[in-house]
Design a protein around this motif. Sequence first.
Motif, mmCIF file in Angstrom:
data_model
loop_
_atom_site.group_PDB
_atom_site.id
_atom_site.type_symbol
_atom_site.label_atom_id
_atom_site.label_comp_id
_atom_site.label_asym_id
_atom_site.label_seq_id
_atom_site.Cartn_x
_atom_site.Cartn_y
_atom_site.Cartn_z
ATOM 1 N N LYS A 91 0.828 -1.204 0.000
ATOM 2 C CA LYS A 91 0.000 0.000 0.000
ATOM 3 C C LYS A 91 0.864 1.256 0.000
ATOM 4 N N GLN A 121 -8.288 -5.577 -2.727
ATOM 5 C CA GLN A 121 -8.850 -4.446 -1.996
ATOM 6 C C GLN A 121 -8.059 -3.179 -2.279
ATOM 7 N N LEU A 122 -6.738 -3.307 -2.363
ATOM 8 C CA LEU A 122 -5.909 -2.154 -2.715
ATOM 9 C C LEU A 122 -6.185 -1.718 -4.154
ATOM 10 N N LEU A 124 -8.923 -2.091 -5.920
ATOM 11 C CA LEU A 124 -10.231 -1.437 -6.024
ATOM 12 C C LEU A 124 -10.202 -0.053 -5.392
ATOM 13 N N LYS A 125 -9.521 0.070 -4.261
ATOM 14 C CA LYS A 125 -9.474 1.359 -3.560
ATOM 15 C C LYS A 125 -8.789 2.428 -4.402
ATOM 16 N N TYR A 126 -7.711 2.040 -5.092
ATOM 17 C CA TYR A 126 -6.929 3.024 -5.848
ATOM 18 C C TYR A 126 -7.142 2.912 -7.360
ATOM 19 N N ASN A 127 -8.109 2.089 -7.761
ATOM 20 C CA ASN A 127 -8.448 1.930 -9.173
ATOM 21 C C ASN A 127 -7.235 1.505 -10.007
#
Length: 393
Positions: A91, A121-122, A124-127
């Motif tokens: 991250k 999850q990372l 999706l969070k940061y596209n």
Amino acid sequence: MEAEVIKMVARLFSGGPETCGSMTSGGTESIMMACKAYRDYAREERGVSLPEIVLPVTAHPAFDKAANYFGMKIRHIPLTKVYTVDLAAMKAAITGNTVMLVGSVPNFPYGTMDDIEGICQLGLKYNIPVHVDCCLGGFLIPFMRDAGYPLPPFDFSLPGVTSVSVDTHKYGFAPKGSSVVLYKELKYKHCQYFVTSDWPGGNYGSPSVSGSRSGGIIATCWAAMMYFGYEGYVNTTRSIVQTTRYMESELRSLEGLFIFGTPATSVLALGSDVFHIYRLSSALNKRGWNINCLQFPVGIHLCVTHLHTNPGVADQFISDVKEELAVIMKDPGLQLEGVMAMYGKSHSIPDRSIIGDFTRYYIDATYYTPDCDKLVEIKQNGVVQNGTDAHVK
């Protein structure tokens, strides 16, 4: 046949109606194509001019090769104590130039499985697209649930996974030189293509690196999949993983050895805090086993294949390990000798460029051919003369 292979592999990895891909010459090309696709996609969609790949240190060197070829930067992420990627460090490494995140199922050195759900999850969070490298275990992991060895989610069933690389020429039992790269959506695959319309010879389009490809390899890959079928692969997976788990259990009980992390599929990585582990690999190789050496930290690994599931093979390996271990433990502090001593010291050399030079010289040596005209004279009677006569084999 290529289209059907891609469709079958896509179904194995929970692909949807838009899942697509290409066959390639192997895992390296599959990985390189994914890197090229995400580089171009980020450039077109976000204007990224300095693309970066964020991946574990255990990810295959094909990603480094792709970065070298395609003008990308690699950010290598350290591992946790269980030899999977450190998600917090991953991250922290993400920037506006990150074009893809990578995880392995399993990784080559230790055979452990990265936390694909956490990586997603990372993503999706940061596209950011997520590539899952399943080259080594690609024809084991889709069948493990039905074989009785379920794994955490790793494929297109996870919303964040956008591509997967799978080698059909490993546990798919296809001939060497066949692999598949899959994409969740066609928009990514379009960025994999090379197209030019300005050539005097006409419009030119190519799906992957290769221009000319072997139809024979594609056909035999298709035939191998038809021959084994789903149940056939479930059965081979069950026997391979069962054998791996049995060997793991036996090896964990031996004094002086430890296993790196938790093997996810078929790779067993061994280390020792008592003696130099390369002593064991050298001894086992002399007995006819094919053991790979690891570094950072030093270790060895065995990749269990279908050949190891034959009656008595696994027990023979365990027996050989026990016998050689008994010899080593009589003098665990004994230093390495010969070639293994040189190899054992190589990882501690601070200037890694020296190791790179030796590697280049080794590759050069494999291409060396002597000037045969000056060395030998072929006689009509089939005898070679070079100072003294010798029979031609």
